[in-house]
Write a protein that holds these residues in place. Structure first.
Motif, PDB file in Angstrom:
ATOM      1  N   VAL A 174       0.862  -1.182   0.000  1.00 54.24           N
ATOM      2  CA  VAL A 174       0.000   0.000   0.000  1.00 54.24           C
ATOM      3  C   VAL A 174       0.896   1.228   0.000  1.00 54.24           C
ATOM      4  O   VAL A 174       1.651   1.458   0.950  1.00 54.24           O
ATOM      5  CB  VAL A 174      -0.931   0.013   1.230  1.00 54.24           C
ATOM      6  CG1 VAL A 174      -1.773   1.285   1.240  1.00 54.24           C
ATOM      7  CG2 VAL A 174      -1.830  -1.225   1.236  1.00 54.24           C
ATOM      8  N   PHE A 175       0.836   2.009  -1.078  1.00 50.86           N
ATOM      9  CA  PHE A 175       1.736   3.147  -1.203  1.00 50.86           C
ATOM     10  C   PHE A 175       1.295   4.300  -0.297  1.00 50.86           C
ATOM     11  O   PHE A 175       0.101   4.501  -0.055  1.00 50.86           O
ATOM     12  CB  PHE A 175       1.788   3.616  -2.652  1.00 50.86           C
ATOM     13  CG  PHE A 175       2.467   2.634  -3.572  1.00 50.86           C
ATOM     14  CD1 PHE A 175       3.851   2.580  -3.649  1.00 50.86           C
ATOM     15  CD2 PHE A 175       1.724   1.748  -4.348  1.00 50.86           C
ATOM     16  CE1 PHE A 175       4.490   1.668  -4.476  1.00 50.86           C
ATOM     17  CE2 PHE A 175       2.346   0.825  -5.176  1.00 50.86           C
ATOM     18  CZ  PHE A 175       3.730   0.781  -5.238  1.00 50.86           C
ATOM     19  N   PRO A 176       2.262   5.052   0.186  1.00 55.00           N
ATOM     20  CA  PRO A 176       1.933   6.223   1.018  1.00 55.00           C
ATOM     21  C   PRO A 176       1.404   7.357   0.136  1.00 55.00           C
ATOM     22  O   PRO A 176       1.664   7.408  -1.075  1.00 55.00           O
ATOM     23  CB  PRO A 176       3.275   6.589   1.640  1.00 55.00           C
ATOM     24  CG  PRO A 176       4.286   6.161   0.611  1.00 55.00           C
ATOM     25  CD  PRO A 176       3.724   4.902  -0.004  1.00 55.00           C
ATOM     26  N   THR A 177       0.681   8.270   0.742  1.00 56.33           N
ATOM     27  CA  THR A 177       0.184   9.430   0.005  1.00 56.33           C
ATOM     28  C   THR A 177       1.296  10.453  -0.212  1.00 56.33           C
ATOM     29  O   THR A 177       1.226  11.262  -1.138  1.00 56.33           O
ATOM     30  CB  THR A 177      -0.977  10.090   0.756  1.00 56.33           C
ATOM     31  OG1 THR A 177      -0.542  10.433   2.085  1.00 56.33           O
ATOM     32  CG2 THR A 177      -2.166   9.130   0.869  1.00 56.33           C
ATOM     33  N   THR A 178       2.326  10.411   0.640  1.00 57.34           N
ATOM     34  CA  THR A 178       3.493  11.282   0.515  1.00 57.34           C
ATOM     35  C   THR A 178       4.741  10.426   0.744  1.00 57.34           C
ATOM     36  O   THR A 178       4.730   9.520   1.576  1.00 57.34           O
ATOM     37  CB  THR A 178       3.460  12.414   1.572  1.00 57.34           C
ATOM     38  OG1 THR A 178       2.221  13.113   1.463  1.00 57.34           O
ATOM     39  CG2 THR A 178       4.606  13.398   1.363  1.00 57.34           C
ATOM     40  N   THR A 179       5.796  10.706  -0.009  1.00 55.79           N
ATOM     41  CA  THR A 179       7.010   9.906   0.185  1.00 55.79           C
ATOM     42  C   THR A 179       7.510  10.016   1.630  1.00 55.79           C
ATOM     43  O   THR A 179       7.314  11.031   2.294  1.00 55.79           O
ATOM     44  CB  THR A 179       8.132  10.362  -0.765  1.00 55.79           C
ATOM     45  OG1 THR A 179       8.493  11.699  -0.463  1.00 55.79           O
ATOM     46  CG2 THR A 179       7.700  10.247  -2.225  1.00 55.79           C
ATOM     47  N   PHE A 180       8.156   8.968   2.081  1.00 53.80           N
ATOM     48  CA  PHE A 180       8.748   8.943   3.421  1.00 53.80           C
ATOM     49  C   PHE A 180       9.934   7.992   3.393  1.00 53.80           C
ATOM     50  O   PHE A 180      10.069   7.171   2.481  1.00 53.80           O
ATOM     51  CB  PHE A 180       7.731   8.490   4.477  1.00 53.80           C
ATOM     52  CG  PHE A 180       7.489   7.000   4.455  1.00 53.80           C
ATOM     53  CD1 PHE A 180       8.146   6.136   5.339  1.00 53.80           C
ATOM     54  CD2 PHE A 180       6.603   6.432   3.522  1.00 53.80           C
ATOM     55  CE1 PHE A 180       7.940   4.767   5.298  1.00 53.80           C
ATOM     56  CE2 PHE A 180       6.400   5.059   3.482  1.00 53.80           C
ATOM     57  CZ  PHE A 180       7.067   4.223   4.374  1.00 53.80           C
ATOM     58  N   ASN A 181      10.790   8.093   4.400  1.00 53.93           N
ATOM     59  CA  ASN A 181      11.870   7.129   4.608  1.00 53.93           C
ATOM     60  C   ASN A 181      11.525   6.283   5.824  1.00 53.93           C
ATOM     61  O   ASN A 181      11.081   6.832   6.850  1.00 53.93           O
ATOM     62  CB  ASN A 181      13.201   7.831   4.845  1.00 53.93           C
ATOM     63  CG  ASN A 181      13.730   8.525   3.604  1.00 53.93           C
ATOM     64  OD1 ASN A 181      12.977   9.200   2.903  1.00 53.93           O
ATOM     65  ND2 ASN A 181      15.015   8.381   3.327  1.00 53.93           N
ATOM     66  N   PRO A 182      11.699   4.965   5.749  1.00 52.64           N
ATOM     67  CA  PRO A 182      11.442   4.136   6.927  1.00 52.64           C
ATOM     68  C   PRO A 182      12.274   4.628   8.115  1.00 52.64           C
ATOM     69  O   PRO A 182      13.410   5.078   7.947  1.00 52.64           O
ATOM     70  CB  PRO A 182      11.884   2.743   6.488  1.00 52.64           C
ATOM     71  CG  PRO A 182      11.784   2.765   5.003  1.00 52.64           C
ATOM     72  CD  PRO A 182      12.158   4.156   4.597  1.00 52.64           C
ATOM     73  N   VAL A 183      11.703   4.520   9.298  1.00 52.13           N
ATOM     74  CA  VAL A 183      12.371   4.967  10.523  1.00 52.13           C
ATOM     75  C   VAL A 183      12.879   3.733  11.270  1.00 52.13           C
ATOM     76  O   VAL A 183      12.086   2.870  11.662  1.00 52.13           O
ATOM     77  CB  VAL A 183      11.420   5.779  11.419  1.00 52.13           C
ATOM     78  CG1 VAL A 183      12.105   6.135  12.733  1.00 52.13           C
ATOM     79  CG2 VAL A 183      10.957   7.039  10.697  1.00 52.13           C
ATOM     80  N   LEU A 184      14.187   3.633  11.451  1.00 52.19           N
ATOM     81  CA  LEU A 184      14.767   2.566  12.262  1.00 52.19           C
ATOM     82  C   LEU A 184      15.064   3.116  13.644  1.00 52.19           C
ATOM     83  O   LEU A 184      15.639   4.204  13.779  1.00 52.19           O
ATOM     84  CB  LEU A 184      16.057   2.044  11.632  1.00 52.19           C
ATOM     85  CG  LEU A 184      15.968   1.410  10.240  1.00 52.19           C
ATOM     86  CD1 LEU A 184      17.326   0.841   9.841  1.00 52.19           C
ATOM     87  CD2 LEU A 184      14.904   0.329  10.183  1.00 52.19           C
ATOM     88  N   THR A 185      14.689   2.368  14.681  1.00 50.38           N
ATOM     89  CA  THR A 185      14.910   2.779  16.069  1.00 50.38           C
ATOM     90  C   THR A 185      15.694   1.692  16.792  1.00 50.38           C
ATOM     91  O   THR A 185      15.342   0.503  16.710  1.00 50.38           O
ATOM     92  CB  THR A 185      13.570   3.020  16.798  1.00 50.38           C
ATOM     93  OG1 THR A 185      12.820   4.003  16.087  1.00 50.38           O
ATOM     94  CG2 THR A 185      13.810   3.512  18.223  1.00 50.38           C
ATOM     95  N   PHE A 186      16.748   2.105  17.507  1.00 52.29           N
ATOM     96  CA  PHE A 186      17.640   1.169  18.183  1.00 52.29           C
ATOM     97  C   PHE A 186      17.526   1.338  19.696  1.00 52.29           C
ATOM     98  O   PHE A 186      18.095   2.270  20.264  1.00 52.29           O
ATOM     99  CB  PHE A 186      19.078   1.390  17.739  1.00 52.29           C
ATOM    100  CG  PHE A 186      19.287   1.304  16.249  1.00 52.29           C
ATOM    101  CD1 PHE A 186      18.653   0.319  15.494  1.00 52.29           C
ATOM    102  CD2 PHE A 186      20.101   2.217  15.594  1.00 52.29           C
ATOM    103  CE1 PHE A 186      18.834   0.232  14.126  1.00 52.29           C
ATOM    104  CE2 PHE A 186      20.294   2.141  14.223  1.00 52.29           C
ATOM    105  CZ  PHE A 186      19.659   1.148  13.481  1.00 52.29           C
ATOM    106  N   PRO A 187      16.797   0.450  20.380  1.00 51.34           N
ATOM    107  CA  PRO A 187      16.647   0.555  21.846  1.00 51.34           C
ATOM    108  C   PRO A 187      17.917   0.118  22.573  1.00 51.34           C
ATOM    109  O   PRO A 187      18.903  -0.312  21.955  1.00 51.34           O
ATOM    110  CB  PRO A 187      15.483  -0.396  22.129  1.00 51.34           C
ATOM    111  CG  PRO A 187      15.577  -1.427  21.050  1.00 51.34           C
ATOM    112  CD  PRO A 187      16.075  -0.703  19.823  1.00 51.34           C
ATOM    113  N   ALA A 188      17.846   0.230  23.908  1.00 49.91           N
ATOM    114  CA  ALA A 188      18.994  -0.126  24.747  1.00 49.91           C
ATOM    115  C   ALA A 188      19.439  -1.554  24.475  1.00 49.91           C
ATOM    116  O   ALA A 188      18.648  -2.453  24.225  1.00 49.91           O
ATOM    117  CB  ALA A 188      18.637   0.046  26.220  1.00 49.91           C
ATOM    118  N   ARG A 189      20.706  -1.759  24.544  1.00 49.62           N
ATOM    119  CA  ARG A 189      21.427  -3.010  24.327  1.00 49.62           C
ATOM    120  C   ARG A 189      21.656  -3.266  22.826  1.00 49.62           C
ATOM    121  O   ARG A 189      22.792  -3.475  22.421  1.00 49.62           O
ATOM    122  CB  ARG A 189      20.730  -4.221  24.974  1.00 49.62           C
ATOM    123  CG  ARG A 189      20.647  -4.168  26.502  1.00 49.62           C
ATOM    124  CD  ARG A 189      22.027  -4.214  27.133  1.00 49.62           C
ATOM    125  NE  ARG A 189      21.972  -4.262  28.578  1.00 49.62           N
ATOM    126  CZ  ARG A 189      22.010  -5.397  29.276  1.00 49.62           C
ATOM    127  NH1 ARG A 189      22.109  -6.569  28.652  1.00 49.62           N
ATOM    128  NH2 ARG A 189      21.965  -5.369  30.595  1.00 49.62           N
TER     129      ARG A 189
END
Length: 322
Positions: free
Chosen positions: A144-159
């Motif tokens: 399902v394409f987004p209505t506006t371009t975006f970059n995936p968000v990577l999140t790195f928790p503790a450890r």
């Protein structure tokens, strides 16, 4: 000196990190010392583990239409290179339908983690997700394409953040409407193997200079994952045993946090040498030369002092790794 050998038959427990040597009969080890003579084992201890290391989870956010959803990446316990972690991220993209296929039949992913060797860093790249199917591409997973371009968000928790060398809870930018590639470099040195060396602990040790006082040696892998480590100290580093009678000795592999590590391959051999009081007295007798012979030995020892120090310094530099 006496030699004792431990191998996979001496392993106790489930994680291959503890071995017990049972003496044929009780022995008095008063005044005795023990040292590692040789260790052979495979480089097979986990660098990703949900229990002992608690570093197997990170996240990514994806926008479908206008809905922003966070997905959890749970890496199975095991030994991983960064390329393996990146491959598992791509596997999760496929499972969640977050990919396209280009005109060459290759899967196209919109985030990656790679090694940047010149910067001694992990480099994270995120790419703009299009709002419609690019020419020549196919959409086998029904993205399902987004209505506006975006970059995936990577999140790195503790450890997990320590594995890739970013701050706790570091997150890449969503870059809504930006339409361009974003790149990030580790802010600190990545610790892909949290236990870059194993500490060896043994019951009955009286080492007042160590904390804990049971540590007698360490093993660092100088080979690739799954390859054979052969560790043989240049000279015996003897440690004094507590006075008393023993019927067994416990030998353990510990991580940097002094907790037992998970070792995958039980195929190992540890050879230890025990020096008893008779050996100590023999050493003393050998060093007590009489007459001219003893004096000559003493002079040579003094004359070689500076040379010995110089050689030690060269040796230290030679084994230093950056």
């Amino acid at each position: 000196m006496r030699t004792i050998v431990l191998n996979e038959n001496n392993i106790v427990g489930v994680n291959n990190n503890s071995l017990i040597y049972q003496f044929p009969s009780s022995v008095d080890l008063t005044g005795c010392e023990i040292a590692v003579s040789n260790i052979t084992m495979y480089y097979s201890w986990d660098n990703i583990n949900s229990t002992t290391l608690q570093n197997n989870i990170f996240y990514y956010n994806w926008v479908s239409g206008t809905t922003n959803t966070q997905y959890t990446i749970t890496i199975p316990n095991g030994l991983y290179e960064l390329s393996d972690i990146n491959a598992y991220l791509q596997f999760c993209f496929i499972q969640n339908g977050h990919y396209l296929v280009n005109s060459g039949g290759q899967n196209v992913y919109y985030a990656e983690m790679i090694i940047n060797p010149t910067q001694y860093a992990v480099q994270v790249n995120t790419f703009a997700v299009p709002t419609a199917l690019p020419a020549g591409f196919t959409n086998p997973a029904g993205l399902v394409f987004p209505t506006t371009t975006f970059n995936p968000v990577l999140t790195f928790p503790a450890r997990f953040n320590e594995i890739v060398g970013f701050a706790v809870n570091f997150a890449t930018a969503i870059n809504t409407g930006g339409g361009n590639t974003l790149s990030y470099l580790s802010s600190v040195a990545p610790q892909l193997q949290p236990n870059s060396s194993l500490l060896i602990a043994m019951s009955g040790i009286d080492n007042k200079y160590a904390n804990p006082n049971t540590i007698i040696y360490s093993v660092a892998p100088n080979v690739g994952l799954g390859e054979l480590i052969v560790e043989k100290p240049a000279q015996f580093n003897f440690n004094r045993l507590l006075s008393g009678t023993y019927n067994r000795l416990l030998f353990q592999f510990l991580g940097n946090d002094l907790s037992p590590v998970v070792i995958r391959d039980p195929n190992m051999t540890i050879i230890l040498v025990i020096k008893d009081q008779d050996d100590v007295f023999a050493d003393l007798g050998a060093s007590r030369g009489g007459g001219t012979g003893g004096l000559t030995h003493q002079q040579n020892s003094r004359g070689g002092h500076n040379s010995s120090q110089h050689n030690t310094a060269i040796s230290g530099n030679g084994i230093r790794r950056f």
